[in-house]
Design an enzyme around this catalytic site. Structure first.
Site, PDB file in Angstrom:
ATOM      1  N   LYS A 205       0.749  -1.152   0.095  1.00 18.66           N
ATOM      2  CA  LYS A 205      -0.053   0.041  -0.049  1.00 18.66           C
ATOM      3  C   LYS A 205       0.869   1.214  -0.295  1.00 18.66           C
ATOM      4  O   LYS A 205       1.835   1.328   1.021  1.00 18.66           O
ATOM      5  CB  LYS A 205      -1.009  -0.061   1.070  1.00 18.66           C
ATOM      6  CG  LYS A 205      -1.911   1.172   1.418  1.00 18.66           C
ATOM      7  CD  LYS A 205      -2.963   0.951   2.326  1.00 18.66           C
ATOM      8  CE  LYS A 205      -3.900   2.122   2.164  1.00 18.66           C
ATOM      9  NZ  LYS A 205      -4.981   1.871   3.369  1.00 18.66           N
ATOM     10  N   ARG A 215     -11.354   9.624   1.280  1.00 16.58           N
ATOM     11  CA  ARG A 215     -11.153  10.161   2.607  1.00 16.58           C
ATOM     12  C   ARG A 215     -12.406  11.181   2.769  1.00 16.58           C
ATOM     13  O   ARG A 215     -12.911  11.489   4.097  1.00 16.58           O
ATOM     14  CB  ARG A 215      -9.866  11.117   2.990  1.00 16.58           C
ATOM     15  CG  ARG A 215      -8.632  10.023   2.948  1.00 16.58           C
ATOM     16  CD  ARG A 215      -7.227  10.777   3.261  1.00 16.58           C
ATOM     17  NE  ARG A 215      -6.277   9.516   3.225  1.00 16.58           N
ATOM     18  CZ  ARG A 215      -5.213   9.759   3.049  1.00 16.58           C
ATOM     19  NH1 ARG A 215      -4.595  10.851   3.214  1.00 16.58           N
ATOM     20  NH2 ARG A 215      -4.221   8.532   2.862  1.00 16.58           N
ATOM     21  N   LYS A 228       0.794   9.840   5.997  1.00 19.60           N
ATOM     22  CA  LYS A 228       0.685   8.439   6.509  1.00 19.60           C
ATOM     23  C   LYS A 228       2.205   7.944   5.878  1.00 19.60           C
ATOM     24  O   LYS A 228       2.460   6.442   5.820  1.00 19.60           O
ATOM     25  CB  LYS A 228      -0.319   7.625   5.722  1.00 19.60           C
ATOM     26  CG  LYS A 228      -1.836   8.236   6.265  1.00 19.60           C
ATOM     27  CD  LYS A 228      -2.807   7.192   5.877  1.00 19.60           C
ATOM     28  CE  LYS A 228      -4.288   7.712   6.465  1.00 19.60           C
ATOM     29  NZ  LYS A 228      -5.311   6.805   6.086  1.00 19.60           N
ATOM     30  N   LYS A 259      -2.135  -1.310  -4.045  1.00 22.46           N
ATOM     31  CA  LYS A 259      -3.009  -0.209  -3.991  1.00 22.46           C
ATOM     32  C   LYS A 259      -2.126   0.936  -3.950  1.00 22.46           C
ATOM     33  O   LYS A 259      -1.115   1.131  -3.057  1.00 22.46           O
ATOM     34  CB  LYS A 259      -3.764  -0.600  -2.709  1.00 22.46           C
ATOM     35  CG  LYS A 259      -4.692   0.749  -2.261  1.00 22.46           C
ATOM     36  CD  LYS A 259      -5.440   0.543  -0.945  1.00 22.46           C
ATOM     37  CE  LYS A 259      -6.243   1.450  -0.880  1.00 22.46           C
ATOM     38  NZ  LYS A 259      -6.972   1.331   0.614  1.00 22.46           N
ATOM     39  N   SER A 285      -9.930   5.320  -5.239  1.00 24.79           N
ATOM     40  CA  SER A 285     -11.224   6.308  -5.364  1.00 24.79           C
ATOM     41  C   SER A 285     -10.626   7.176  -6.560  1.00 24.79           C
ATOM     42  O   SER A 285     -11.565   7.746  -7.268  1.00 24.79           O
ATOM     43  CB  SER A 285     -11.414   7.039  -4.125  1.00 24.79           C
ATOM     44  OG  SER A 285     -10.493   7.593  -3.404  1.00 24.79           O
ATOM     45  N   TYR A 324     -14.535   0.703  -7.668  1.00 22.02           N
ATOM     46  CA  TYR A 324     -15.898   1.044  -7.986  1.00 22.02           C
ATOM     47  C   TYR A 324     -16.822   1.005  -9.033  1.00 22.02           C
ATOM     48  O   TYR A 324     -18.135   1.284  -8.968  1.00 22.02           O
ATOM     49  CB  TYR A 324     -15.629   2.649  -7.062  1.00 22.02           C
ATOM     50  CG  TYR A 324     -14.979   2.973  -5.967  1.00 22.02           C
ATOM     51  CD1 TYR A 324     -15.846   2.644  -4.756  1.00 22.02           C
ATOM     52  CD2 TYR A 324     -13.760   3.173  -5.920  1.00 22.02           C
ATOM     53  CE1 TYR A 324     -14.878   2.584  -3.605  1.00 22.02           C
ATOM     54  CE2 TYR A 324     -13.086   3.281  -4.869  1.00 22.02           C
ATOM     55  CZ  TYR A 324     -13.444   2.988  -3.673  1.00 22.02           C
ATOM     56  OH  TYR A 324     -12.953   3.051  -2.411  1.00 22.02           O
TER      57      TYR A 324
HETATM   58  C1  PBG Z   1      -6.948   3.720   4.931  1.00 22.55           C
HETATM   59  C2  PBG Z   1      -7.635   3.261   3.591  1.00 22.55           C
HETATM   60  C3  PBG Z   1      -7.574   3.831   2.584  1.00 22.55           C
HETATM   61  C4  PBG Z   1      -8.317   3.576   1.314  1.00 22.55           C
HETATM   62  C5  PBG Z   1      -9.088   2.284   1.999  1.00 22.55           C
HETATM   63  N1  PBG Z   1      -8.752   2.239   3.494  1.00 22.55           N
HETATM   64  C6  PBG Z   1      -6.388   4.775   2.248  1.00 22.55           C
HETATM   65  C7  PBG Z   1      -6.342   6.068   3.106  1.00 22.55           C
HETATM   66  O1  PBG Z   1      -7.199   6.701   3.272  1.00 22.55           O
HETATM   67  O2  PBG Z   1      -5.224   6.507   3.670  1.00 22.55           O
HETATM   68  C8  PBG Z   1      -8.285   4.104   0.082  1.00 22.55           C
HETATM   69  C9  PBG Z   1      -9.386   3.573  -0.829  1.00 22.55           C
HETATM   70  C10 PBG Z   1      -9.694   4.358  -1.799  1.00 22.55           C
HETATM   71  O3  PBG Z   1      -9.010   5.539  -1.992  1.00 22.55           O
HETATM   72  O4  PBG Z   1     -10.479   4.312  -2.710  1.00 22.55           O
HETATM   73  N2  PBG Z   1      -7.043   2.378   5.752  1.00 22.55           N
END
Ligand code: PBG
Length: 337
Positions: A205, A215, A228, A259, A285, A324
């Site tokens: 990740k 978010r 992060k 990811k 996303s 999605y």
């Molecule tokens: C965090 C989490 C994230 C996503 C899913 N779980 C990343 C984050 O907010 O740092 C991202 C999923 C997306 O962007 O579709 N545990």
């Protein structure tokens, strides 16, 4: 060969276009195919009933209350989608420093899992154990003196994972990138009698800007202090990502995830080649939003780019994709098939 042209004799014997000349030959030589079996649909859950709340930064994606989500998950199962991945957007009042709501047995995510299991028993349920939906600071772990503390976070997510499995989760997908979590979750699940619950590790990740709309979807963007970078992998590092995945394989991961997706296809390929485990990409996303936004402006053919990107994950060695677009793609595949 026609000597009036500049193409030489060797080229004349090796014309790649012969295999591309007609639809039937293109179908015959096609190396990779996307099917509905490759799709995992991530969904956002909110408290309440009767709620279908559009997410502004993700046109076409909604936050749903459990009752509405049950209907949507039924539709996904009817389309043949094998699994869903669930994410909760809980009340702000329930979020705190340690993400304690993650340890409430009937919290929103576990309520949703139980409801899906009961109403749609034939779809796989994948749950995340990261703490970010539950913390008041938006980080994935416990924050102490400005540091995300590793081992305490792991202890907590193991307990949360067992509760998620108790509620009916089929696969635990830890996304918080703490060290040692896969082995710890495996031991925790086994000790609780959940030998058949699998682990899909968010093995690689990356610390990415592509998570922005997510978010917003779970309302952590306003909360997050700092970044992060001390737990997610730098986008600059491929070999480090392979090494991180290797540890997860050793610790007992059943499946690996990469990811974000499209910008990290090299990682998909490398970890598929290196370990041979099932590999999944998460088309996150921001990737979804990029395609949607350009399509809504009429600048690209959104449906075409959706199908192209999903197919490219297959070419890069992925066994499946969290996207999605899963419902739209499944509908399109059903129509064409
Ligand atoms: C965090 C989490 C994230 C996503 C899913 N779980 C990343 C984050 O907010 O740092 C991202 C999923 C997306 O962007 O579709 N545990």
């Amino acid at each position: 060969m026609d000597k009036t042209h500049l193409v030489d004799e060797i080229t004349g014997h090796r014309r790649m276009r012969r295999n591309r000349k007609a639809d039937w030959t293109r179908r015959l030589v096609q190396e990779n195919r996307l099917t509905v079996d490759d799709l995992i649909w991530p969904i956002f859950i909110v408290p309440g009933t009767g709620i279908v709340d559009p997410i502004a930064a993700m046109p076409g994606v909604n936050r749903m209350s459990v009752d509405k989500a049950v209907e949507a998950v039924k539709e996904a199962a009817d389309l043949g989608i094998p699994a869903i991945a669930t994410f909760p957007d809980i009340e702000m009042a329930l979020r705190d420093e340690t993400g304690s709501n993650s340890l409430i047995a009937n919290n929103l995510i576990n309520q949703a899992t139980a409801a899906f299991k009961k109403a749609v028993p034939n779809i796989g349920i994948i749950t995340d154990v990261a703490l970010d939906p539950f913390t008041s600071h938006g980080h994935d772990g416990i924050l102490r003196d400005g540091i995300i503390v590793n081992d305490e976070t792991v202890d907590q997510i193991v307990r949360a994972a067992v509760m998620q499995a108790d509620a009916g989760a089929d696969i635990i997908a830890p996304s918080e990138m703490m060290d040692g979590r896969i082995g710890a979750i495996r031991r925790g699940l086994d000790a609780a009698g959940h030998q058949d619950v699998g682990i899909m590790s968010y093995a690689t990740k990356f610390s990415s800007g592509f998570y922005g709309p997510y978010r917003e979807a779970i309302n952590t963007s306003g909360l997050l202090k700092g970044d992060k970078n001390s737990y997610y992998i730098s986008p600059a590092n491929g070999t480090e990502a392979v090494r991180d995945a290797a540890l997860d394989v050793e610790e007992g991961a059943d499946m690996l995830m990469v990811k974000p997706g499209i910008a990290y296809l090299d990682i998909c390929w490398r970890i598929k080649e290196a370990f041979g485990l099932p590999v999944f990409a998460y088309q996150v996303s921001g990737e979804y939003t990029q395609i949607k936004a350009a399509a809504m402006n009429g600048w690209i053919d959104g449906e075409r780019v959706m199908m192209e990107t999903l197919l490219c994950f297959k070419r890069a060695g992925c066994d499946g994709i969290l996207s999605y677009f899963a419902m739209d793609a499944a509908k399109k595949l059903a129509k064409n098939g």
